[in-house]
Design a protein around this motif. Structure first.
Motif, short mmCIF file in Angstrom:
data_model
loop_
_atom_site.label_atom_id
_atom_site.label_comp_id
_atom_site.label_asym_id
_atom_site.label_seq_id
_atom_site.Cartn_x
_atom_site.Cartn_y
_atom_site.Cartn_z
N TRP A 182 -9.09 -39.32 -38.80
CA TRP A 182 -9.35 -40.73 -39.04
C TRP A 182 -10.46 -40.95 -40.08
O TRP A 182 -10.29 -41.63 -41.07
CB TRP A 182 -9.73 -41.43 -37.71
CG TRP A 182 -10.43 -42.74 -37.85
CD1 TRP A 182 -9.88 -43.93 -38.26
CD2 TRP A 182 -11.82 -43.02 -37.61
NE1 TRP A 182 -10.85 -44.92 -38.27
CE2 TRP A 182 -12.04 -44.39 -37.86
CE3 TRP A 182 -12.91 -42.23 -37.18
CZ2 TRP A 182 -13.30 -44.99 -37.73
CZ3 TRP A 182 -14.15 -42.82 -37.04
CH2 TRP A 182 -14.33 -44.19 -37.31
N LYS A 183 -11.64 -40.31 -39.83
CA LYS A 183 -12.79 -40.67 -40.64
C LYS A 183 -12.78 -40.04 -42.02
O LYS A 183 -13.10 -40.71 -43.01
CB LYS A 183 -14.08 -40.28 -39.91
CG LYS A 183 -15.29 -40.99 -40.48
CD LYS A 183 -16.54 -40.75 -39.65
CE LYS A 183 -17.71 -41.47 -40.27
NZ LYS A 183 -18.98 -41.06 -39.67
N TYR A 227 -10.55 -41.94 -44.34
CA TYR A 227 -11.00 -43.30 -44.61
C TYR A 227 -12.25 -43.34 -45.50
O TYR A 227 -12.33 -44.11 -46.45
CB TYR A 227 -11.10 -44.10 -43.30
CG TYR A 227 -12.42 -44.66 -42.85
CD1 TYR A 227 -13.14 -45.58 -43.63
CD2 TYR A 227 -12.94 -44.33 -41.61
CE1 TYR A 227 -14.35 -46.11 -43.18
CE2 TYR A 227 -14.14 -44.86 -41.15
CZ TYR A 227 -14.85 -45.74 -41.95
OH TYR A 227 -16.03 -46.25 -41.51
N GLY A 285 -11.42 -42.36 -49.04
CA GLY A 285 -10.85 -43.51 -49.73
C GLY A 285 -11.93 -44.48 -50.20
O GLY A 285 -11.94 -44.93 -51.35
N VAL A 286 -12.88 -44.78 -49.32
CA VAL A 286 -13.92 -45.75 -49.67
C VAL A 286 -14.81 -45.22 -50.80
O VAL A 286 -15.20 -45.96 -51.70
CB VAL A 286 -14.79 -46.09 -48.42
CG1 VAL A 286 -16.02 -46.88 -48.82
CG2 VAL A 286 -13.95 -46.85 -47.39
N SER A 318 -9.42 -49.20 -47.82
CA SER A 318 -9.32 -50.30 -46.88
C SER A 318 -10.16 -50.11 -45.61
O SER A 318 -10.30 -51.02 -44.82
CB SER A 318 -7.87 -50.56 -46.50
OG SER A 318 -7.34 -49.43 -45.86
N GLY A 319 -10.73 -48.92 -45.41
CA GLY A 319 -11.68 -48.76 -44.31
C GLY A 319 -11.11 -48.13 -43.06
O GLY A 319 -10.12 -47.40 -43.11
N PRO A 320 -11.75 -48.42 -41.90
CA PRO A 320 -11.44 -47.73 -40.65
C PRO A 320 -9.98 -47.86 -40.19
O PRO A 320 -9.54 -47.10 -39.35
CB PRO A 320 -12.36 -48.38 -39.62
CG PRO A 320 -13.39 -49.10 -40.39
CD PRO A 320 -12.85 -49.38 -41.75
N LEU A 334 -7.42 -47.31 -42.08
CA LEU A 334 -6.54 -46.62 -43.04
C LEU A 334 -5.41 -45.81 -42.39
O LEU A 334 -4.24 -46.01 -42.72
CB LEU A 334 -7.35 -45.72 -43.98
CG LEU A 334 -6.55 -45.08 -45.11
CD1 LEU A 334 -6.03 -46.13 -46.08
CD2 LEU A 334 -7.38 -44.05 -45.87
N SER A 356 -1.29 -46.56 -42.55
CA SER A 356 -0.47 -45.74 -43.44
C SER A 356 0.50 -44.84 -42.67
O SER A 356 1.69 -44.80 -42.97
CB SER A 356 -1.36 -44.90 -44.36
OG SER A 356 -2.26 -44.12 -43.60
#
Ligand code: TRP
Length: 458
Positions: free
Chosen positions: A38-39, A42, A45-46, A295-297, A299, A303
Motif C-alpha cells: 500500500w504505502k 502510494y 507516486g506522490v 492520488s495518495g493513500p 492508490l 487501481s
C-alpha cells in the motif's frame, strides 16, 4: 531471571524460536505488510518515482540493514522487552539506564503507527468482501473510485473495519505471539508473492508496462525534493519494521548460534523485492487507465480492482489477494503491539490478556481520529494535511529515524567492540567490520544529513 552478564549470555524470559527459519518468518511477517503493497506505491507516486525509488533503495541497504542487525544483536543480548533491554544494556555498556527512553519512544511510536495502520488494514479486509461478492467485475476507473469513496467517506464503514482488524490483532497478542505466527507466515507469504506474480503478468500484458518501469526507475534526480528524501528514509524504517524495537523484541528469542547478518540480509532482500513487485504491478495499471499516480493513500484501492475486474477468475483472485494482504498486515500489526504489551506485562505485572486488551483498546480509540480523517474530519488539515497524514508523517519520518539513530549510535559507539563482535562474528571478520563501519559512520551520518537537509540547513 537468569542474567549471566559475565559472559554476556542470558536466556530469554519467553522461550526461543524453534529455528532460525522461524525467526526469519516472524521478522519477515513483521516487515512485509501494508508498507510494501500500500504505502510504497502510494508515496512513490506522490514523490515522483525514479529518484525517490533509487534513494529509498540506498536507505534500505545502507541504513536500514545495519540498524536491523543492531536491533537483533541488542535484543538477543538483552533478552527482555525493548525498554528493559535498553535499560539493562545501557547500564552495562554505557553506564546509564537512561537508554531505556529509546525503548519507550519505540513503544509510543508503535502505538501511534498501529492506530492508523489498522484503519488501512480494515480497508483491505473490506475489499476482500467486495472482491468476493464480484463487485469489481467489469468496472471502469470511475466506478472503482466510487467504491473507494463509498468506503473511505463512510465513518461507520471505515470505523467498523478498523474495529474488526484491531480485534483480530488484540486476540493474537493476548494469546502470546509465537506459535500461530510461524505457521501463518510460512504459508501465506509465498502465496502473497505468488499472487503478486500473477498480477505482474496481468500488468505486463494489459497495463502500460513501459510507462510503469520508466516511472519507477528512470533517475530524475532533480525531482527528488528534500521532503522526498526524508520520506524515502522514513519509509526504509517503516517497511523494515526498524527504529522502534519490534525487531529487538523478536531478537530476544533468537538462539545464540544463528547468524545475524545472513538472517537480516535475507529479510531485507525479500521485503524489498515484494515492494518493487507491488510497484511493478500497480503503476502499469495506473498509467494504462489514466489514473493519477499521486492520488495518495487510496492508490492501490483505486487501481488494483481494475485488474481484478478484467482478469478471468478475477472475483476469486481479488478475494484471495485482499485476504492475503490483510494477513500480511495482521502479522505486522502484532509486531507493532508486542513491545508495548511485553513491557506492560513485565513492569506493571499485568496478565497478558489484560495488557493486550487495555493497550489495544487505547490504540483503537486513538485510531478513530484516523478513521474520521477520511470523512467527518477531512477538512481539518494542518502541517502535512489531515490528522491521519500528520500521524503518519510524524511516526514514519521523524520518530522512527530518531529511534533508529539512537539504536545505531548505541550499538556502534556505546557498545564495546567485544560485545557486538560476540553477537555478530566473534572472529570480527570482514562482514563484522563492514557492519561496524556502517553503524558508526554511514548510517548515523546519513540519517543526520537527511534530517538537516529536510529542515533546510543545507
Ligand atoms: N513493516 C510493516 C509494513 O511494512 C509495518 C510495521 C510492522 C512496522 N512493525 C513495525 C513499522 C515497526 C515500523 C516499526 O507494513
Amino acid at each position: 531471571m537468569t542474567a549471566d552478564s559475565q559472559s554476556g549470555r542470558r536466556t530469554s524470559l519467553h522461550g526461543e524460536w524453534s529455528s532460525r527459519f522461524a525467526f526469519i518468518l516472524a521478522v519477515a511477517g513483521s516487515a512485509v505488510g501494508l508498507g510494501n503493497v500500500w504505502k510504497f506505491p502510494y508515496i512513490t507516486g506522490v514523490y515522483g518515482g525514479g529518484a525517490f525509488v533509487i534513494f529509498y533503495l540506498f536507505c534500505v541497504f545502507a541504513i536500514g540493514l545495519p540498524i536491523m542487525m543492531a536491533e537483533i544483536l541488542i535484543g538477543r543480548r538483552g533478552r527482555r522487552n525493548p525498554v528493559a533491554t535498553m535499560s539493562l544494556l545501557g547500564e552495562e555498556e554505557a553506564g546509564s539506564s537512561t537508554w531505556r527512553f529509546v525503548g519507550m519512544l519505540g513503544v509510543i511510536t508503535g502505538v501511534l503507527i498501529l492506530s492508523y495502520y489498522s484503519v488501512i488494514a480494515g480497508w483491505a479486509f473490506a475489499y476482500m468482501w467486495q472482491g468476493a461478492a464480484g463487485n469489481f467485475t467489469g468496472l471502469n476507473a470511475a466506478a472503482v473510485g466510487d467504491i473507494f469513496a463509498g468506503l473511505s467517506e463512510s465513518a461507520v464503514m471505515t470505523g467498523f473495519w478498523h474495529t474488526v482488524f484491531m480485534g483480530m490483532t488484540i486476540v493474537v497478542v493476548a494469546k502470546g505471539v509465537e506459535r500461530g505466527l510461524e505457521k501463518a507466515v510460512r504459508v501465506l507469504m509465498p502465496a502473497l508473492i505468488g499472487l503478486l506474480l500473477v498480477l505482474l503478468g496481468y500488468s505486463m500484458v494489459a497495463g502500460n508496462f513501459a510507462a510503469g518501469l520508466d516511472f519507477m526507475f528512470a533517475p530524475r534526480f532533480s525531482e527528488l525534493t528534500q521532503e522526498g528524501a526524508l520520506v524515502a528514509l522514513g519509509h526504509a524504517f517503516f517497511t523494515l519494521s526498524v527504529g522502534m524495537g519490534a525487531v529487538m523484541a523478536y531478537g530476544a528469542y533468537l538462539p545464540d548460534e544463528h547468524s545475524i547478518a545472513k538472517t537480516s540480509m535475507a529479510i531485507v532482500a525479500a521485503d524489498t523485492a515484494i515492494a518493487i513487485l507491488a510497484g511493478l504491478v500497480i503503476f502499469p495499471i495506473v498509467f494504462q487507465n489514466g489514473l493519477n499516480p499521486a492520488s495518495g493513500p487510496g492508490l492501490i484501492f483505486q487501481s488494483l480492482p481494475l485488474a481484478f475486474g478484467q482478469l478471468p477468475g478475477g472475483q476469486f483472485v481479488a478475494a484471495m489477494f485482499f485476504l492475503l494482504l490483510t494477513f500480511a498486515a495482521w502479522t505486522s500489526a502484532i509486531s507493532l503491539m508486542e513491545p508495548g504489551v511485553a513491557w506492560i506485562i513485565e513492569s506493571l505485572k499485568l496478565s497478558r490478556p489484560v495488557a493486550a486488551w487495555s493497550m489495544g483498546g487505547a490504540i483503537w480509540l486513538f485510531g478513530l481520529l484516523s478513521v474520521l480523517s477520511f470523512n467527518a474530519l477531512s477538512e481539518v488539515t494542518f502541517l502535512r494535511g489531515t490528522i491521519f497524514a500528520n500521524i503518519d508523517f510524524l511516526t514514519s519520518n521523524i520518530m522512527l529515524p530518531l529511534g533508529g539513530f539512537a539504536i545505531i549510535c548505541f550499538a556502534g559507539w556505546f557498545m564495546s567492540h567485544n560485545s557486538t563482535a560476540d553477537e555478530i562474528d566473534p572472529e570480527a571478520g570482514r562482514g563484522y567490520r563492514a557492519w561496524r563501519f556502517a553503524a558508526r559512520y554511514i548510517a548515523p551520518i546519513a540519517v543526520a544529513m537527511i534530517f538537516l537537509n529536510a529542515i533546510g540547513v543545507f
